[in-house]
Structure formats: structure tokens, C-alpha cells
Scaffold this active site. Structure first.
Site, PDB file in Angstrom:
ATOM      1  CE  LYS A 191      -2.832   2.594   3.372  1.00 55.13           C
ATOM      2  NZ  LYS A 191      -1.793   3.548   3.821  1.00 55.13           N
TER       3      LYS A 191
ATOM      4  NE  ARG B 270      -3.066  12.387   7.919  1.00 52.21           N
ATOM      5  CZ  ARG B 270      -3.307  13.451   8.688  1.00 52.21           C
ATOM      6  NH1 ARG B 270      -2.793  14.616   8.365  1.00 52.21           N
ATOM      7  NH2 ARG B 270      -4.065  13.351   9.745  1.00 52.21           N
TER       8      ARG B 270
ATOM      9  CB  CYS C  93      -5.655   6.497  10.580  1.00 53.69           C
ATOM     10  SG  CYS C  93      -6.073   4.967   9.734  1.00 53.69           S
TER      11      CYS C  93
ATOM     12  N   PRO D  77       1.640  17.314  10.590  1.00 51.67           N
ATOM     13  CG  PRO D  77       3.205  18.648  11.675  1.00 51.67           C
ATOM     14  CD  PRO D  77       2.383  17.412  11.853  1.00 51.67           C
ATOM     15  CB  ILE D  78       1.665  19.039   5.074  1.00 47.56           C
ATOM     16  CG1 ILE D  78       0.738  20.259   5.090  1.00 47.56           C
ATOM     17  CG2 ILE D  78       0.870  17.754   5.189  1.00 47.56           C
ATOM     18  CD1 ILE D  78      -0.183  20.318   3.891  1.00 47.56           C
ATOM     19  CG  ASP D  79       4.072  23.051   9.235  1.00 44.30           C
ATOM     20  OD1 ASP D  79       2.957  22.926   8.713  1.00 44.30           O
ATOM     21  OD2 ASP D  79       4.243  23.511  10.383  1.00 44.30           O
TER      22      ASP D  79
ATOM     23  CG  ASP E  80       2.583   1.819   9.373  1.00 44.28           C
ATOM     24  OD1 ASP E  80       2.118   2.698  10.113  1.00 44.28           O
ATOM     25  OD2 ASP E  80       2.701   1.973   8.144  1.00 44.28           O
TER      26      ASP E  80
ATOM     27  CB  ILE F  38       6.323   7.520  14.405  1.00 40.95           C
ATOM     28  CG1 ILE F  38       7.616   6.689  14.384  1.00 40.95           C
ATOM     29  CG2 ILE F  38       6.046   8.138  13.032  1.00 40.95           C
ATOM     30  CD1 ILE F  38       8.862   7.469  14.049  1.00 40.95           C
TER      31      ILE F  38
ATOM     32  NE  ARG G  94      -7.268   4.594   5.063  1.00 42.11           N
ATOM     33  CZ  ARG G  94      -6.216   4.763   5.857  1.00 42.11           C
ATOM     34  NH1 ARG G  94      -6.259   4.356   7.114  1.00 42.11           N
ATOM     35  NH2 ARG G  94      -5.116   5.335   5.399  1.00 42.11           N
TER      36      ARG G  94
END
Length: 426
Positions: free
Chosen positions: A22, A92, A116, A122-124, A307, A329, A399
Site C-alpha cells: 500500500k 492521508r 486515520c 503537519p505538512i509544514d 506501523d 512517530i 484501507r
């Protein structure tokens, strides 16, 4: 609505071929936008997240079809540069389309992605890197509006944390930018290497993937290709933990042995017999598992994967002794522990630490899958428990796992999917 009904207490035994990854399939599907030609992706898993990625591709003008674990993506014409909010919020990983769209069209409008609920992600770092490479970015009412006023250019980028998503977005933007891009403190996950392998097949010039510094030399144009996606190491960890929890034995085929080594080295400490060969992993668990003496710390690759934390915990709740996890994480990655406790586990959580004291047995209960990996963990615990467990909200599981109930049934487990608004089952 759907749920799993699990009748636990049966040893899992048999052979299982791993699905495609995935976490490789999604960024590679996004990367196909850069080619302008047909891309054929083999060993592509049949997952709801993959279907969501297909809908995004179709929405921007690609022609994406999927059959027999093969995705065919034609990106000859791009007709839109805005990804609708409802599609972004399905997963995500949708943010990975930002770098690819900018690399192809020079413009892209997105919103914050969904997926999830694992705490803030954040995508900063993504946006800071894209700005450094020539992108103007404005944020307005939850939308992120990106535009490259001139030609994108390479840059030296040092990430404060080896973020997988940020590394992927930078690579996708850099492969068609002018000049050289260097990513320092890059993510080293095997899925990054798989993405780079695909892009190299399309004509990109990339080196250093799998190490902490990746170098990309931009090309004016890429081309289509045929590519086979790597096996899913987290699905592999999940099925190994299910077999370990049920005192069973399993042979995984189509396995990525080297990529799974950080997980296998920890699982072996539980007393399982584990043998590996090329693309094959054999596990036997004939007695009660032992607790892991050393603290299990989730870390970026090549550390223990976050994960796999939940599924290993599910196996250790009935192990002899006390195991300790440290989640480094994500902030909210222990949401599955409430379900485990409801089934009889002794789990104490304090911040990023979880202490698991092994109990003799688990019992069936009505529980919920709160997220993708947590749902897999609850399923593993249910397979080892006495009695019947009902697991709701299994859309999270779909998913990332390709027909989980079929795989478990082939190994001798008793699990069925129930459609709660009808009497049909499969």
C-alpha cells in the site's frame, strides 16, 4: 456498515502470498502523473485507499483502470489542477499528489488530507521544501493554493525529521525541475526506494535512495513504463503476528525479507522460530510467547516500524512477562489498546509508553477498529481469544489489507464479513 465476526482459538497454519505494498502503490500512482504516457503497475493491491487514489487520478483527467491487481494509468492529458476536498479527505496519503501535480502542471490546489486519526501530522516540511524550489503557496479557508510562477528549480533541502511523505513529495517535484536537488536527512524506508525505482524506469535520474542523502537531477520529460510494486512488509508483519499469537505456523511467499528485518529481529525474541530464504519467511510458534526484554522503540527505517507496533502488541498481550513499547512517530497510536483491554489484556499507557503485562488468555468481545493498524491488531487478538469477537468499523482495515478475511480463512482461521444492513455475508 460491515463488521468481522471472529471465532477465536484456532491455530493459523499454511502458506500465504503477500499482497503488494500500500505504501508503495499510492506514491507510485501519484508519480504516474509525471509521465504523460501509459503506466502499467503490477502487483497493485486491491484496497480502498488505492481506489481513492484512482478517483483522484480520474478527477484530474487521467484514465485509470484496475483489474487483477494491475493498474493501468494513462496521463496523456491533465484537465484539472484542483483535487476536491471530499477526495483529499478519504486518505492521508492524498497529499502526495501535490508534488506530482506541481511537477506536471505547475499549479495545484488541495486541502489538508484525511485518513486515520493518529494525531497531528503537519505538512509544514512539504510546503517549506516546495517553496524553496520555486513554488508560491497561499493558504485560504482550509485550501492550499500552489503555483510555480517560473520553472521549478533544484535546491539543497535538509529535513528536520526524516518524513516519508515530505521525502516523496520533494522527489516527485524534483524529477522534472531544473538542476540538482539534494535531500539531506531523507527518509530511508523501502517504499522510498520502490518509488525511486519506478521513477528511474520512467527516465528519472535519482541516486542515494535508501540512504540519508538523496540526489535528484531533473529531467525535462519522463515516459511511461511497466513496473511491479514491492510486497507489503507491514501486511507481512501482521500475518506473522497473527500466526505467533495463535501458536501457529506460516510460510509467507512473495516476501520482502530484507525490508522486514527490523521487525523480524524483534519478533524472534518472543521465542518464535523464524527462517528466511529468498522471498520466503517461515515462522513456527508452538508454545506461549515470551515478552521482549528490550524496550521496543518505533523509529524511522531502519528502526522498528511504527506501523507494526500495534500488531506486535496484540501478539504480546498473552506472552509470558512484561513488554514495553515506546511510540516515537505518532502521538495517538495506542487507540487500539482500549479494545485489547476489553478482551482481557493488561495494558497501561502513559504518554508515548505502553506497558504490556502478559495474561493467560483473552476473551471475545464487541470491539471497534479505530484505525488501520489498530484494526489489524484487534483482529489478531480476536483470532487468539476464546469465544466470539465482533469487530466494527472495519472500513479502516480495508484501507490497507486486501480481503483480510480471505487470507485468514486460507490459514484456517474462523472469520467472516457481515453486512449489518442485510443478511448477506461473504
Amino acid at each position: 456498515m460491515q463488521k468481522f465476526i471472529v471465532n477465536g482459538g484456532r491455530r493459523l497454519r499454511g502458506e500465504l502470498a503477500l499482497q503488494g505494498s500500500k505504501n508503495s502503490a499510492l506514491p507510485i500512482m501519484a508519480a504516474s502523473l509525471l509521465c504523460g504516457e501509459d503506466c502499467v503497475l503490477k502487483n497493485c493491491p486491491e484496497l480502498t485507499d488505492v481506489y481513492a487514489a484512482s478517483r483522484i487520478l480520474n478527477c484530474v483527467g487521467c484514465k485509470c483502470s484496475f483489474s487483477d491487481n494491475t493498474a493501468v494509468i494513462s496521463s496523456g492529458e491533465i484537465t484539472a489542477n484542483t483535487i476536491p476536498e471530499e477526495l483529499m479527505r478519504e486518505m492521508r496519503s492524498s497529499i502526495i499528489f501535490l508534488g506530482a501535480m506541481l511537477g506536471r502542471t505547475g499549479e495545484c490546489t488541495v486541502c489538508c488530507p484525511g485518513g486515520c486519526e493518529l494525531g497531528p501530522r503537519p505538512i509544514d516540511m512539504h510546503l517549506a521544501a516546495l517553496r524553496k524550489m520555486g513554488t508560491d503557496i497561499k493558504e485560504s479557508y482550509g485550501r492550499i493554493i500552489c503555483r510555480v510562477p517560473e520553472k521549478a528549480h533544484g535546491a539543497r533541502i535538509s529535513l528536520p525529521f526524516p518524513s516519508v511523505g515530505a521525502t516523496e513529495n520533494i522527489i516527485l517535484f524534483a524529477v522534472t525541475a531544473e538542476g540538482e536537488t539534494v535531500i539531506n536527512n531523507a527518509a530511508r524506508e523501502p517504499e522510498i526506494c520502490d518509488l525511486c525505482g519506478f521513477l528511474r524506469c520512467c527516465g528519472a535520474e535519482i541516486s542515494g535512495d535508501g540512504e540519508s542523502s538523496i540526489v535528484i537531477r531533473g529531467k525535462e520529460k519522463l515516459h511511461g513504463c511497466e513496473y511491479s510494486i514491492m510486497p507489503d512488509r507491514i501486511a507481512g508483519a501482521t500475518y506473522l503476528c497473527m500466526a505467533a499469537a495463535t501458536k501457529g505456523e506460516i510460510i509467507l511467499t512473495n516476501a520482502c525479507v530484507d525490508a522486514m528485518e527490523p521487525f523480524l529481529s524483534v519478533l524472534e525474541q518472543t521465542g518464535c522460530s523464524i527462517y528466511t530464504a529468498e522471498k520466503r519467511i517461515f515462522l513456527r510458534s508452538g508454545a506461549r510467547l515470551k515478552a521482549v526484554n528490550d524496550r521496543i522503540r518505533t523509529m524511522p527505517h531502519p528502526g522498528f516500524p511504527t506501523d507494526a507496533q500495534a500488531v506486535l502488541m496484540a501478539a504480546l498481550v498473552t506472552a509470558e512477562g512484561t513488554s514495553v513499547f515506546e511510540e516515537n512517530i505518532f502521538d495517538c497510536r495506542y487507540r487500539h489498546t482500549d479494545a485489547l483491554v476489553k478482551m482481557g489484556a493488561d495494558v497501561q499507557v502513559l504518554g508515548k509508553i505502553a506497558v504490556i503485562k502478559g495474561v493467560n488468555r483473552l476473551y471475545g468481545a464487541n470491539v471497534e477498529a479505530t484505525d488501520l493498524r489498530g484494526g489489524a491488531a484487534v483482529t489478531a487478538a480476536a483470532l487468539a481469544a476464546e469465544g466470539v469477537t465482533e469487530i466494527s468499523s472495519i472500513s479502516h482495515i480495508d484501507r490497507g489489507y486486501e480481503r483480510l478475511e480471505d487470507a485468514v480463512s486460507r490459514l484456517g482461521g474462523s472469520i467472516k464479513r457481515v453486512y449489518t444492513n442485510s443478511t448477506s455475508t461473504c
